[in-house]
Design an enzyme around this catalytic site. Structure first.
Site, mmCIF file in Angstrom:
data_model
loop_
_atom_site.group_PDB
_atom_site.id
_atom_site.type_symbol
_atom_site.label_atom_id
_atom_site.label_comp_id
_atom_site.label_asym_id
_atom_site.label_seq_id
_atom_site.Cartn_x
_atom_site.Cartn_y
_atom_site.Cartn_z
ATOM 1 N N ASP A 129 -8.624 -4.708 -5.629
ATOM 2 C CA ASP A 129 -7.397 -4.153 -5.055
ATOM 3 C C ASP A 129 -6.215 -4.945 -5.594
ATOM 4 O OD1 ASP A 129 -5.859 -2.449 -3.429
ATOM 5 O OD2 ASP A 129 -7.394 -2.551 -1.861
ATOM 6 N N ASP A 188 -17.129 4.421 1.019
ATOM 7 C CA ASP A 188 -16.646 3.045 1.099
ATOM 8 C C ASP A 188 -15.958 2.649 -0.202
ATOM 9 O OD1 ASP A 188 -17.766 1.551 3.683
ATOM 10 O OD2 ASP A 188 -19.253 3.033 3.035
ATOM 11 N N ASP A 208 -11.541 -1.207 6.771
ATOM 12 C CA ASP A 208 -10.244 -1.844 6.958
ATOM 13 C C ASP A 208 -9.162 -0.772 6.850
ATOM 14 O OD1 ASP A 208 -10.781 -1.537 4.213
ATOM 15 O OD2 ASP A 208 -9.433 -3.170 3.664
ATOM 16 N N GLY A 268 -9.218 -14.897 -14.310
ATOM 17 C CA GLY A 268 -8.317 -13.779 -14.112
ATOM 18 C C GLY A 268 -7.616 -13.372 -15.388
ATOM 19 N N LYS A 326 0.729 3.144 -3.340
ATOM 20 C CA LYS A 326 -0.543 3.603 -3.894
ATOM 21 C C LYS A 326 -0.572 5.116 -4.076
ATOM 22 C CE LYS A 326 -3.502 -0.192 -2.644
ATOM 23 N NZ LYS A 326 -4.866 -0.571 -2.286
ATOM 24 N N CYS A 371 0.815 -1.214 0.000
ATOM 25 C CA CYS A 371 0.000 0.000 0.000
ATOM 26 C C CYS A 371 0.846 1.260 0.000
ATOM 27 C CB CYS A 371 -0.938 -0.011 1.208
ATOM 28 S SG CYS A 371 -2.464 -0.909 0.878
#
Length: 719
Positions: free
Chosen positions: A447, A430, A605, A520, A403, A400
């Site tokens: 994500d 959200d 989260d 995927g 990001k 993260c």
């Protein structure tokens, strides 16, 4: 023109973190081989150096002084580190087996796992004895015992030089603390029978000085919690019994299908086993061409030959032969800061010999403690004036920490057209969307993460837990996922290996959460990136950011600090045990925590925007003021120390700008540390908070009550 990284084409796997492999990693970091992908497998993040063990046992060194930090060393070498004990090798399939993860494929492998002093055939030893090897487990057990109180009896089974050195060190340590009761060295044959007469004489004199009793030519019948029972009926009192009775190979090594000698891998002059793609070094190897006793000095001398020959096999160049020395300098610790030297039949002892040994050991360890810092690639002579400021002085973080900031993201989202579909419910702030499908409420989120560790399996687990975070935060049940993978440039064979590892590891996480991976997409880029789009089903109204109430209590289910720890890991500033603990936290699923907190008024989260940024999201959506009690904030091991040292993640400054009015400081700054696969942050009824915390802790979460909400303008304060 953009210069892409060169593709990896071959896998080199080092099994074990012994001395030869540690030195090889050091050499590899100074001169890596393009095209080779290096992996090291070890049970823990550190590997103890055997030369300093007696000094540690005697109390002359601290526990950390013994350890080579394999996590730091692997990062320096550009190698992935796998923290787990190998328990199988299949030379035909070219696979290494490690419990709890998919098999690791190799093109070349090297074994350096040392030996063990376990005595499986001696009754009671497995329950009440402590093997002297592997060294890490022994050192931990001894440190706990030495710190105790009251008189203590000790016994060492195995009367060779190693056993003598060990019992002298143990007796000295307990004597210094006024705790030594009875110290005994036991052997089924003559004590020091393989030592020269002069060495044996000097060591027996040391036994007398430290009140060590010798029991020789007597077998041990069994080991009890407080005694060793001998075959002749005598009983030796012992509260701490250890074994140093010779070298025993690890059981799995003997079953791997290679040529063996008494359970040790037989190698030739090039250090290759009967399979030319498998090497073996150190104590687990038997030098079939020139047998030698087990001693660390041989592993150290084998390292340059192993380094050359692994590279030569990959480049198709000639291999070199290892020529073991006929004799070597033996420096034997004698309890106090004195040592006995022995070479070519000459002996010398005293404090100066100890100082000499200490200097040799410290010099060996210093090369691993002071690793060269990795430099940023140099900029071309001509570039835009603000490019250095944008790049910064450190490599970009993974996870993260890589990001985009909250401000940039919000600005982009405000330009989107209003939601036009009636089956999509807009949620205040959200990350996930709520969709009505056939009368069922479904949430969807996506994500992905830039790799922060080089191990694809570990990264896949973290990315899967991270992607599920939004689903769990809304109280939904995970349903299906699709994978979005960017692989670095690899040969087709290595692509297949990496994809198999990633999908097996991620699939296990989703399966355990009750979801399935249904498809995927993959592409090739400069570096590994793993992401998932996940759906979940809401069997009750979803928990959002907007339901917090005045008086609610804030509960956090995981410690924070992963951003600074992984930033420090990339720069070589984090201790390996800190990294290992952080990775374990990041891999912890939050499904059970979500179930326990399903009645929360609001929940999110904690990920890229840090604890403060995500709490601010609840405050804004619920129109409340939030407060955090820093004294109750759970922190990951090492996070505060790194923060105090100025370590910051790439995203820190943008996160800090979300609440510039809050005070600065090592602990307060961690509120803005971007978290990867972080915990759940829930606003709960104060009357239910203690009960919920009890349930969370019983379920294995390091949960804490960290603050609460009051009526007032949306914002944050610290208490």
């Amino acid at each position: 023109m953009h210069s892409a990284p060169l593709p990896a084409t071959k896998d080199v796997v080092l099994i074990g973190g012994g001395h030869a492999h540690a030195l090889l990693l050091l050499k590899w970091g100074m001169r890596p081989l393009p095209g080779a992908r290096l992996t090291v497998i070890n049970p823990g993040p550190t590997a103890p150096y055997s030369g300093m063990l007696p000094g540690f046992v005697a109390g002359h060194y601290q526990r950390d002084d013994l350890d080579i930090d394999l996590v730091k060393l692997a990062r320096f070498a550009g190698a992935r580190v796998i923290l787990g004990a190998a328990d199988g090798l299949n030379p035909l399939a070219k696979l290494v087996h490690v419990q709890g993860r998919p098999p690791i494929a190799y093109d070349l492998a090297s074994i350096d796992v040392g030996i063990t002093s376990e005595m499986p055939d001696l009754p009671g030893f497995g329950d009440h004895g402590v093997p002297a090897k592997p060294l890490g487990a022994f050192a931990q057990s001894w440190e706990q015992f030495r710190q105790g109180s009251g008189a203590a009896n000790i016994a060492v089974i195995g009367g060779g030089v190693a056993g003598a050195e060990l019992v002298l060190a143990m007796a000295h340590a307990l004597s210094q603390r006024g705790r030594l009761g009875q110290a005994t060295l036991i052997d089924s044959g003559p004590v020091l029978g393989q030592a020269s007469p002069e060495v044996a004489k000097r060591l027996r004199r040391a036994f007398t000085e430290l009140r060590v009793s010798v029991v020789e030519n007597t077998a041990v019948k069994r080991v009890a919690p407080d005694a060793v029972h001998l075959a002749d009926g005598r009983i030796v009192l012992s509260d701490f019994t250890t074994g140093a009775a010779g070298a025993r190979p690890h059981g799995w090594v003997a079953g791997c299908g290679l040529e063996m000698h008494q359970g040790f891998v037989t190698v030739g002059e090039t250090l290759q086993s009967s399979d030319p793609d498998v090497f073996a070094v150190g104590d687990c190897a038997h030098l079939g061409f020139s047998p030698r006793p087990k001693a660390g000095v041989y592993a150290v001398r084998q390292a340059p030959i192993l380094y050359h020959n692994l590279r030569a096999r990959l480049t198709q160049d000639p291999l070199r032969s290892y020529k073991p020395q006929k004799d070597y300098l033996k420096l034997i610790s004698m309890g106090a800061k004195e040592a006995l030297g022995d070479r070519f039949g000459l002996q010398f002892s005293g404090p100066l010999v100890w100082s000499w040994k200490d200097r040799i050991d410290q010099n060996f360890m210093e090369q691993f403690r002071q690793l060269p810092k990795m430099e940023q690639p140099k900029l071309p002579p001509e570039h835009t004036h603000d490019l250095p400021a944008i790049l910064g002085e450190k490599p970009m973080c993974g996870g993260c920490g890589a990001k985009a900031g909250r401000g940039a993201l919000r600005a982009a989202l405000t330009s989107l057209a209003p939601i036009q579909r009636r089956d999509v419910t807009t949620l205040p702030g959200d990350d996930a969307a709520l969709i009505q499908t056939g009368g069922v409420q479904q949430v969807i989120s996506t994500d992905h993460l830039r790799a922060s560790v080089l191990d694809p399996v570990m990264m896949a687990r973290i990315a899967a837990v991270h992607a599920l975070g939004d689903i769990w935060a809304m109280g939904a049940q995970p349903q299906v996922a699709t994978a979005n993978l960017i692989l670095p440039r690899l040969s087709p064979a290595l692509q297949e290996r990496s994809l198999s590892e990633i999908m097996a590891a991620a699939g296990a996480v989703f399966q355990a959460a009750g979801a399935d991976i249904v498809g995927g997409h993959t592409s090739i880029g400069d570096e590994l990136s793993i992401g998932f789009t996940v759906t979940g089903l809401c069997l009750s109204p979803p928990v959002t950011l907007s339901g917090a109430q005045p008086g609610d209590v804030l509960i956090l289910t995981k410690p924070i600090g992963s951003g600074v720890i992984m930033a420090a890991e990339m720069s070589g500033d984090a201790r390996g045990n800190w990294v290992a603990a952080a990775l374990k936290q990041m891999c912890q699923p939050q499904g059970e925590a979500s179930r326990i907190l399903s009645g929360a008024h609001a929940m999110t989260d904690v990920t890229g925007f840090g604890l403060a940024g995500h709490l601010l999201g609840i405050c804004e959506a619920s129109d409340l003021a939030g407060s955090i009690d820093l004294s109750e904030l759970p922190l990951m091991q090492g996070a505060l120390s790194l923060s105090a040292g100025g370590i910051r993640s790439s995203l820190f400054e943008e996160n800090r700008a979300l609440a510039p009015y809050l005070p600065r400081g090592p602990e307060a700054d961690l509120l803005f540390d971007p978290q990867t696969a972080g915990g759940l942050l829930a606003a709960v009824n104060p009357a239910e908070a203690d009960g919920l915390l009890d349930q969370l802790r019983t379920a294995g979460y390091d949960a804490a009550r960290i603050g609460g909400f009051t009526a007032g303008a949306a914002g944050l304060s610290l208490s």
